[in-house]
Design a protein around this motif. Structure first.
Motif, short mmCIF file in Angstrom:
data_model
loop_
_atom_site.label_atom_id
_atom_site.label_comp_id
_atom_site.label_asym_id
_atom_site.label_seq_id
_atom_site.Cartn_x
_atom_site.Cartn_y
_atom_site.Cartn_z
N ASP A 46 0.83 -1.21 0.00
CA ASP A 46 0.00 0.00 0.00
C ASP A 46 0.86 1.26 0.00
OD1 ASP A 46 -2.26 -1.57 0.07
OD2 ASP A 46 -2.30 -1.62 2.26
N ILE A 47 1.89 1.25 0.83
CA ILE A 47 2.78 2.41 0.89
C ILE A 47 3.50 2.61 -0.44
CG2 ILE A 47 4.70 3.45 2.14
CD1 ILE A 47 2.16 3.08 3.76
N MET A 48 3.89 1.52 -1.07
CA MET A 48 4.61 1.61 -2.34
C MET A 48 3.72 2.18 -3.44
SD MET A 48 7.66 1.00 -3.34
CE MET A 48 8.42 1.32 -4.93
N ILE A 49 2.49 1.73 -3.49
CA ILE A 49 1.55 2.26 -4.49
C ILE A 49 1.31 3.74 -4.27
CG2 ILE A 49 -0.85 2.14 -5.26
CD1 ILE A 49 -0.75 -0.86 -4.75
N HIS A 50 1.15 4.11 -3.01
CA HIS A 50 0.95 5.52 -2.69
C HIS A 50 2.13 6.37 -3.16
CE1 HIS A 50 -0.22 9.05 -0.28
NE2 HIS A 50 1.05 9.09 0.08
N GLN A 51 3.35 5.87 -2.95
CA GLN A 51 4.53 6.65 -3.31
C GLN A 51 4.74 6.67 -4.83
OE1 GLN A 51 5.75 8.25 -0.90
NE2 GLN A 51 7.39 9.32 -2.00
#
Length: 820
Positions: free
Chosen positions: A699-704
Motif C-alpha cells: 500500500d505504501i509503495m503504491i501511494h509513493q
C-alpha cells in the motif's frame, strides 16, 4: 505573526468535557451559543433522534415554527411584508435565555394567534366564495333576461324541427309545454367555450341550441386563484336525461351551473334577491378582510423577532440532545472542541451564568469544565477578520486545511491579486475596478445591513479582493504603460528618431538611454511591438510561475518540520526540490541571464531557450547555440541529478517504512507493535488518527508511486500552465486596443458640431462596452484563471486538505442562515 492569530496555522484546539446541572442546563447552553466557541460532539449517535431526552420540547417548537410560517404565508397573500431584524441587532437585545414561563407563554400565544387568524381567514374565504357565486349568478340572470326578452321562438322551432327530422335518435321528444324550461345556464372560463361547444355538438349530434355572452369584467376563478375572462352560456335541449348529461359535461370543464326561472317576473324577483344578498355579503367581506389585515399588521411588527427567538430556543434543545443525560447525577454531560486560547473565556462565561442563575434554584451547583486528552483529530479553525475572511473562504472552497498545517489563505492574500493583475494589467481598467470596490468598502456598514441578492452578496463579500485586484492592476498597468490601451509619456523615452526623419520613411529609431520604469512608450504603435511584448510577457510568466511554485513548495518543508517528519524531508522534499530546480529553476536562471546580455553589442544571435531545454533531454552534452561557457557540462550535471531524484522519490520513504516496521516487530511485543505501527503511520500522514487501518508495504509503495509520477508530470504541466498569464495579458491588451480604435478612436477624425456629437455618442458606447466587456467579463475570466493557478499549481505543492471545518454552536451563524 503570532500563533494566537491562527492565520499562518490553524488554532490549537482542545476537547473539553462539561458537567452542567439539569436546573441550569438550558440557560448554560444558551450562554455558550451566544459566545459561539464550542463545537459540541454528539454523544448520542447510537440513540434514535425520536428517543432522545428533549424530543417533546423540540416538537413543540417545531409546531410553533409551523404556526409562524402559516402567519407569514397569510401576510404575503394580503400584501404585508414583515420588517426583518438584523442578526446583530437581535443578539444585542436578547443576550439572556427566556425563562420557562416565558417560553410557555410564546407557545400558548402562537396557538391563540393561529386560531384567531384561521377563523378570520376561513370566514373571509367562505364569504369570498359566496361573493363570487353571487356575482356570477348576477351576470347569468342579466344575460339570460336579455336573451329571453328577445324573440327566441324562431330558435326553439328550429331546434324542434331538427329533433323531429332525426327519427333514428333515441333522445326523447319533449312536449311543447315543457320546451320553454329545457335549458341550462351557467358561467365558464372563456378559453373553454370552444371546447364545450364542440363536445356538446358531437355528443348531442347538433340537437341543441347554444348561446354565449361575454362578461365585461374579469371574474375570480377559484381553481386558478386569479381573475380570468369568463362567459355566461344558455343551452337549450330536450329531455331530462340529456340535460343531466349536459350538466356533467359543463361541470367537467369547470363551469358553474345556475338555476334561472323561465318566467320574466320570477327572474326579476331573483335579480332583486341576488342583488340584496350580494350587497350584504360584500359589506361583511370587507369588514372581515379589514379585521384580518389589521390583525396581521400588528403581528408582522414582531413576528421576525418571534421566529428568531424560537429558532434559538429550538437550537438549544437540539444541542442538549447531543449531550449525555445522567439520571443519577441529574446533570448534562457534554463534550466539544474549543480553541485552546479561549478556554479561560468559556470558563468565565459559565461561571457568570452559574452565579446569575444560582438565586433561582434551590442549591448552587457549579458547572464543571475539564480539558480532556484525546487522540481524535481536532477540527481546523482559522481566525479571520473582514479582510482575510474572503481569502480564507476562497481556499476553503477547494478543501479544508489539515489541522495545524500551513494555511494557504495567507500567501493567497498577496499572490492572488498580483497574478490577476498580470493578466489584467491596465491602469484605466484597474482604476474602474478599484473605484467600484472602494465604494463597497467605504459603505460596508450600510450595505451590510441591506438585503442583498446572490450576485451582489458575492461582490460585497469579496470587496477587499476586488480592491486589491484593482490596485494591483493599476500597478501592472503602470509597468505595461497601458491606460485604456493608450501609452503614457511620463518620463523621457529611451529611443529617438533621426533628425531628418519624416513620416513614412523606413528608418528605425536608435537607443539613447533607458526608460526609468516600466515599458517605454516608444514601443506603442511600433511595427514589432507585438513581437516584443510576446517575448517579454511569455518569459515573465515562466518566471512568475517558477517563483510561485517554488515558495509554495517550501511550505511543504515548513509542514514537515512542524510535524517533525524527517522522512518527508529526506524522502519527498529534498529529491523534489532538486528535480524541480534542476530543470525549471535552471530555465528561469537562463531567462534572466539572456535578458542581462546585450546580444547586439557582442554581435551574436540570442539562442532559443526552448530548443535549449528540449536538447537538454534529447541530446545531453551537445549545445547548438551556446548561452554561456561550460553550458554543456552544467546541463549534463543537472540532468543526472534530476534523474537520480526520481528513484529517490520512489523508494526512500517506502524502504524506510519497511525497515522501521521490521525493527519494531523484533524489539517490541506484539501488542506494542500495533500501537507503534499506528504512531509510525500517523507520522507518515497515511491513516487517520481515529481509524487506524493496517497498511502494508504494498500500500505504501503504491501511494509513493502515484506521488512520484504526479509530481514529475506536474512540474512540466504546471510550469506550462503559467503561460496563461502571457496569453490573457496579450488578449486583454489587444481587445482593449481594438475597442478603442473601433469606437472613440475613430470619432476624432470628424469636425464641427456633428463631430462633437459623434464623439459624445462614441464615448458613451466605448465606456459601456469597456465596463461590461473588459472590466466585468475579462475581469471574471482573469479571476478564474488566477484561482485555478492557486488551487492547482500552487496548493498542490504543499496542501493536504484533509481537515474538518470547525463549526461551533453559534447564534450568529444560526441567525444568518437562509430561511427554509
Amino acid at each position: 505573526m503570532s500563533e494566537s492569530e491562527a492565520i499562518f496555522r490553524s488554532a490549537e484546539m482542545s476537547m473539553i468535557q462539561l458537567y452542567i446541572p439539569n436546573e441550569i442546563a438550558r440557560e448554560s447552553i444558551y450562554s455558550l451559543g451566544s459566545l459561539g466557541l464550542v463545537e459540541f460532539r454528539d454523544l448520542n449517535k447510537n440513540v434514535n433522534q425520536f428517543q432522545r431526552t428533549f424530543v417533546d420540547e423540540i416538537r413543540q417548537l417545531d409546531n410553533v415554527e409551523r404556526q409562524y410560517r402559516f402567519l407569514i404565508k397569510l401576510m404575503e397573500e394580503n400584501g404585508i411584508t414583515p420588517p426583518e431584524t438584523l442578526a446583530e441587532d437581535y443578539e444585542a437585545s436578547h443576550k439572556n435565555a427566556l425563562t420557562t414561563s416565558q417560553l410557555d407563554e410564546i407557545i400558548a400565544n402562537a396557538q391563540i394567534l393561529e386560531e384567531r387568524v384561521t377563523q378570520l381567514a376561513d370566514a373571509s374565504e367562505t364569504l369570498l366564495k359566496k361573493q363570487i357565486y353571487l356575482k356570477q349568478y348576477q351576470q347569468v340572470l342579466s344575460t339570460s333576461d336579455r336573451y329571453f326578452s328577445s324573440d327566441v321562438s324562431k330558435d326553439l322551432n328550429e331546434l324542434n324541427e331538427n329533433e323531429n327530422n332525426n327519427s333514428s335518435d333515441p333522445i326523447e321528444t319533449p312536449s311543447s309545454s315543457s320546451s320553454s324550461s329545457n335549458f341550462i345556464t351557467g358561467v365558464i372560463p372563456r378559453d373553454k367555450i370552444a371546447i364545450l361547444e364542440k363536445i356538446l355538438w358531437r355528443v348531442l349530434r347538433g340537437n341543441l341550441l347554444f348561446k354565449t355572452f361575454e362578461i365585461e369584467k374579469q371574474m375570480y376563478d377559484k381553481k386558478a386563484k386569479e381573475y380570468v375572462n369568463k362567459n355566461t352560456f344558455v343551452i337549450f335541449s330536450h329531455g331530462e336525461m340529456i340535460l343531466e348529461r349536459i350538466r356533467k359535461i359543463c361541470e367537467s370543464l369547470d363551469a358553474d351551473i345556475y338555476f334561472v326561472e323561465s318566467d320574466s317576473k320570477l327572474r326579476r324577483n331573483q335579480q332583486v334577491q341576488i342583488n340584496d344578498k350580494l350587497t350584504d355579503v360584500t359589506n361583511v367581506l370587507e369588514t372581515t378582510n379589514l379585521t384580518l389585515q389589521t390583525e396581521l399588521r400588528v403581528i408582522s411588527s414582531e413576528i421576525d423577532d418571534w421566529i428568531k427567538c424560537v429558532k434559538l430556543e429550538k437550537s438549544v434543545f437540539v444541542t442538549m440532545n447531543k449531550c449525555h443525560y445522567d439520571l443519577n447525577r441529574k446533570c448534562l454531560i457534554g463534550e466539544g472542541w474549543v480553541p485552546t486560547d479561549e478556554l479561560l473565556n468559556i470558563q468565565t462565561t459559565l461561571e457568570d451564568c452559574s452565579n446569575q442563575l444560582s438565586s433561582n434554584v434551590s442549591s448552587n451547583v457549579p458547572i464543571i469544565m475539564n480539558v480532556v486528552n484525546t487522540t481524535k483529530t481536532p477540527p481546523t479553525y482559522h481566525k479571520t477578520n473582514k479582510f482575510t475572511d474572503a481569502f480564507q473562504s476562497m481556499c476553503d472552497s477547494y478543501g479544508i486545511a489539515t489541522y495545524r498545517e500551513v494555511n494557504a489563505a495567507l500567501p493567497t492574500a498577496a499572490t492572488f491579486p498580483f497574478l490577476f493583475a498580470i493578466m489584467f494589467g491596465d491602469l484605466g481598467h484597474g482604476f474602474i475596478m478599484f473605484l467600484a470596490a472602494l465604494c463597497l468598502v467605504l459603505n460596508e456598514k450600510s450595505i451590510g445591513r441591506m438585503k442583498r441578492d446572490e450576485i451582489f452578496d458575492m461582490a460585497y463579500s469579496g470587496r477587499y479582493i476586488l480592491l486589491l485586484m484593482g490596485l494591483f492592476s493599476m500597478y501592472t498597468g503602470f509597468l505595461y504603460n497601458d491606460v485604456f490601451s493608450i501609452s503614457m509619456s511620463l518620463f523621457k523615452s529611451g529611443w529617438e528618431w533621426p533628425s531628418d526623419f519624416k513620416e513614412g520613411d523606413n528608418i528605425e529609431a536608435y537607443k539613447v538611454g533607458t526608460y526609468i520604469i516600466g515599458l517605454d512608450p516608444a514601443w506603442h504603435g511600433a511595427e514589432n511591438t507585438l513581437l516584443f511584448a510576446n517575448s517579454y510577457k511569455m518569459k515573465l510568466s515562466i518566471l512568475m510561475g517558477f517563483i510561485h511554485m517554488s515558495y509554495s513548495y517550501m511550505f511543504s518543508l515548513v509542514n514537515a518540520i512542524h510535524f517533525k517528519s524527517m522522512i518527508n524531508i529526506v524522502g519527498n522534499f529534498i529529491p523534489g526540490f532538486i528535480f524541480m530546480h534542476g530543470i525549471f529553476g535552471y530555465l528561469a536562471v537562463c531567462i534572466v541571464y539572456k535578458w542581462c546580455v546585450d546580444w547586439v553589442a557582442i554581435d551574436k544571435p540570442a539562442p532559443s531557450l526552448l530548443n535549449m531545454l528540449i536538447n537538454m533531454f534529447l541530446a545531453p552534452g551537445s549545445v547548438d547555440e551556446q548561452l554561456y561557457p561550460g553550458q554543456a557540462t552544467v546541463q549534463v550535471f543537472l540532468l543526472i541529478a534530476a534523474l537520480i531524484c526520481v528513484p529517490c522519490l520512489l523508494l526512500i520513504k517506502p524502504l524506510w517504512f519497511r525497515h522501521q516496521l521490521k525493527q519494531k516487530s523484533i524489539a517490541l511485543p506484539t501488542d506494542d507493535v500495533e500501537n507503534d505501527d499506528n504512531n509510525l503511520l500517523s507520522n507518515l500522514d497515511i491513516v487517520d488518527d481515529e481509524e487506524h487501518e493496517e497498511e502494508t508495504f504494498g500500500d505504501i509503495m503504491i501511494h509513493q508511486v502515484i506521488h512520484t509520477i504526479e509530481f514529475c508530470l506536474n512540474c512540466v504541466s504546471h510550469t506550462a500552465s503559467y503561460l496563461r498569464l502571457w496569453a490573457l495579458s496579450l488578449a486583454h491588451a489587444q481587445l482593449s486596443q481594438v475597442l478603442w480604435s473601433m469606437t472613440i478612436g475613430s470619432s476624432f477624425y470628424f469636425k464641427g458640431f456633428g463631430g462633437s456629437l459623434f464623439v459624445f455618442i462614441m464615448f458613451g458606447m466605448w465606456f459601456v462596452l469597456t465596463v461590461c466587456i473588459l472590466v466585468v467579463m475579462e475581469g471574471t475570466s482573469a479571476m478564474l484563471h488566477a484561482l485555478r493557478l492557486h488551487w492547482v499549481e500552487s496548493m498542490s505543492k504543499f496542501f493536504e486538505g484533509e481537515g474538518v471545518p470547525y463549526t461551533p454552536y453559534s447564534f450568529t451563524s444560526l441567525l444568518n442562515e437562509p430561511a427554509e
